[in-house]
Design an enzyme around this catalytic site. Structure first.
Site, PDB file in Angstrom:
ATOM      1  N   TYR A   1       0.835  -1.205   0.000  1.00  0.00           N
ATOM      2  CA  TYR A   1       0.000   0.000   0.000  1.00  0.00           C
ATOM      3  C   TYR A   1       0.877   1.265   0.000  1.00  0.00           C
ATOM      4  O   TYR A   1       0.580   2.234  -0.694  1.00  0.00           O
ATOM      5  CB  TYR A   1      -0.937   0.044   1.215  1.00  0.00           C
ATOM      6  CG  TYR A   1      -2.041  -0.994   1.244  1.00  0.00           C
ATOM      7  CD1 TYR A   1      -2.180  -1.953   0.254  1.00  0.00           C
ATOM      8  CD2 TYR A   1      -2.969  -0.990   2.295  1.00  0.00           C
ATOM      9  CE1 TYR A   1      -3.200  -2.892   0.305  1.00  0.00           C
ATOM     10  CE2 TYR A   1      -3.999  -1.929   2.349  1.00  0.00           C
ATOM     11  CZ  TYR A   1      -4.102  -2.888   1.357  1.00  0.00           C
ATOM     12  OH  TYR A   1      -5.111  -3.807   1.423  1.00  0.00           O
TER      13      TYR A   1
ATOM     14  N   ARG B   1       9.849   2.372   8.925  1.00  0.00           N
ATOM     15  CA  ARG B   1      10.259   1.197   9.708  1.00  0.00           C
ATOM     16  C   ARG B   1      11.576   1.439  10.417  1.00  0.00           C
ATOM     17  O   ARG B   1      11.768   1.005  11.563  1.00  0.00           O
ATOM     18  CB  ARG B   1      10.361  -0.037   8.800  1.00  0.00           C
ATOM     19  CG  ARG B   1       8.982  -0.611   8.525  1.00  0.00           C
ATOM     20  CD  ARG B   1       9.017  -1.852   7.669  1.00  0.00           C
ATOM     21  NE  ARG B   1       7.757  -1.890   6.919  1.00  0.00           N
ATOM     22  CZ  ARG B   1       7.302  -2.946   6.268  1.00  0.00           C
ATOM     23  NH1 ARG B   1       7.998  -4.066   6.242  1.00  0.00           N
ATOM     24  NH2 ARG B   1       6.152  -2.877   5.638  1.00  0.00           N
TER      25      ARG B   1
ATOM     26  N   GLU C   1       0.725 -10.714  -2.672  1.00  0.00           N
ATOM     27  CA  GLU C   1       1.529 -11.922  -2.851  1.00  0.00           C
ATOM     28  C   GLU C   1       0.951 -12.777  -3.967  1.00  0.00           C
ATOM     29  O   GLU C   1      -0.259 -12.849  -4.142  1.00  0.00           O
ATOM     30  CB  GLU C   1       1.572 -12.743  -1.544  1.00  0.00           C
ATOM     31  CG  GLU C   1       2.243 -12.013  -0.396  1.00  0.00           C
ATOM     32  CD  GLU C   1       2.281 -12.864   0.873  1.00  0.00           C
ATOM     33  OE1 GLU C   1       2.215 -14.108   0.772  1.00  0.00           O
ATOM     34  OE2 GLU C   1       2.361 -12.275   1.960  1.00  0.00           O
TER      35      GLU C   1
END
Length: 477
Positions: A58, A90, A146
DNA sequence: TGGGGTTAT
DNA sequence: ATAACCC
């Protein structure tokens, strides 16, 4: 087709396939049924499977939409959650599914975009799947970000085209799990190396044509491909050679990390004292079967050895379309109707774009205080005259559909009593091609208009739809 | 824990 | 219709 002498790395899967061929091994086949003894079954040689996993999907889509976000820490927000974030974020401590407050506290510079509307993600997701389908038709989606691709046939064809003296100069693309050395005299290694080259081409195509980066794992089955794809993390790929299979599965710290073992099963396994992969491998299958049922027990114990013979099943077009919304509180029928109308409006646009016609509609609710995952649903067939009105971009279908949905609503919720809902979802399913005729020997004698009105009782679903007429009888509580 | 999806029972 | 699984 015998096992070649040079195939020293015989896979567990192949042994299973061979065992299943033995006439008296009834237990191992366990209800797989439908065996056709007269037809020579090809003993499957080892497969080459790729798992392709987009990096923070996203967030990538958002950064493509708005390049100014590229070098900033970015989070995608749904309600009060940061559902995913880019790598800048992150590095600064933001995690997936982190509370917005915690994320802002950890990272005050965090830029948030709202990701509750999945339209652009869904569209990009299907572009990825379609791109992969150009490599092989055997592409299976897993969520939006995926895909599994069965590369076995492609690898076979490339090896047939390759002069045998060129095999010795082949090189793996990307990482090899465990840094294991490749043996080009081992045909299994050679096939996986070719798989790694194809995986690299797929990732290059994704970046070149769609601007997306991601990881890939190449291995002899889906389980292993998925596990190995995550070993080197952003935008890298890894191939697993069979000799390192046990190392890979034992690198999991807990059985819950095994794809296929979810929250419930992990809890029950813990009750049996099973917490590591090794625990599951060595646990009595009989006891496991008693606790989890024969099907789950056998499947997950195989998973614990890295064995997974499940095929890559082409996903094709979606089997359902749904839109949902969560909220703190919905406690009146009028409120519910407004939300349902909005969900429906979005769905009608999507269904119109798809071209196929849904024949079933479903309403899903979640009640407050219902612990978690406690959803209830009601579904019914969509009347054929309403189906006809779908897809023309008009609104003729919305009023009858809202009426149906509100009847489903009142069937679940006693509106004369106080209620408190935290989720509403509308789903279109049982999608059929335009004017699809019912399956049966008489099809060629039926016009499409007859076929949609005749014997609707002959459906192969186990789920019985509530008959639309039944909804007109209000529920007595 | 959001906003989706799938398959099995 | 629900329950499990996946992201």
């Amino acid at each position: 087709m015998g096992v070649e002498p040079e195939e020293e790395g015989v896979l567990a899967e192949e042994e299973d396939a061979a065992r299943a061929m033995e006439p008296l091994d009834a237990g191992a086949v366990g209800g797989s049924g439908g065996c056709n003894p007269g037809v020579p079954t090809q003993i499957s040689s080892s497969r080459v499977i790729a798992h392709v996993d987009l990096d923070c999907f996203y967030a990538q889509v958002e950064m493509i939409s708005n390049p100014e976000l590229k070098d900033k820490p970015l989070g995608v927000q749904q309600k009060y959650l940061v559902v995913t974030c880019n790598y800048e974020a992150r590095k600064l401590g933001v995690k997936k599914l982190m509370n917005v407050r915690d994320a802002k506290e950890k990272c005050p510079q965090l830029v948030l975009v709202n990701g509750e509307d999945l339209s652009r993600y869904r569209e990009m997701s299907y572009k990825v799947t379609e791109l992969l389908e150009e490599f092989s038709p055997l592409v299976e989606r897993l969520g939006f970000d995926e895909n599994f691709v069965d590369l076995t046939d492609m690898v076979e064809k490339r090896l047939e085209q390759l002069p045998s003296d060129e095999i010795s100069s082949m090189a793996v693309s990307g990482h090899v799990y465990n840094n294991q050395s490749v043996n080009l005299h081992n045909i299994t290694h050679v096939r996986l190396v070719v798989g790694s080259q194809i995986a690299a081409e797929m990732r290059e195509a994704m970046y070149g044509q769609l601007g997306l980066t991601g990881c890939a794992g190449v291995a002899p089955n889906k389980l292993l491909a998925k596990l190995v794809s995550g070993v080197f993390k952003p935008n890298q790929q890894t191939v697993l050679l069979p000799e390192s299979c046990q190392d890979l599965i034992h690198s999991l710290n807990h059985i819950k990390e095994m794809p296929g073992i979810g929250y419930k099963t992990a809890k029950r396994l813990e009750g049996l004292g099973i917490s590591s992969v090794h625990d599951l491998q060595t646990f009595s299958l009989k006891v496991l079967e008693k606790e989890l049922g024969i099907s789950v027990a056998q499947r997950i114990q195989k998973l614990s050895f890295g064995e997974d013979n499940s095929p890559v099943t082409p996903s094709g077009p979606p089997q359902s379309f749904s839109e949902e919304d969560t909220f703190k509180k919905c406690s009146s029928e009028a409120e519910a109707k407004a939300k349902i109308e909005e969900l429906l409006s979005n769905l009608l646009n999507r269904v119109c774009h798809d071209g196929r016609k849904p024949h079933t509609i479903r309403l899903v609710i979640r009640r407050y205080s219902d612990k978690q995952c406690g959803r209830e649903s009601r579904q019914c067939p969509i009347p054929s005259h309403v189906i006809q009105k779908l897809g023309t971009g008009n609104y003729d279908a919305t009023t009858p559909l809202v009426d149906i949905l509100m009847k489903l609503f009142r069937n679940m919720v006693n509106v004369k009593m106080p209620f408190h809902l935290t989720l509403l979802s509308v789903c279109f399913c049982n999608l059929k091609a335009l004017n699809a005729a019912k399956k049966g020997p008489m099809d060629c004698y039926l016009t499409s208009s007859l076929s949609t009105t005749c014997h609707s009782g002959k459906r192969s679903f186990k789920v019985k739809d509530t008959h639309t007429e039944d909804l007109y009888k209000e529920k007595e509580a």
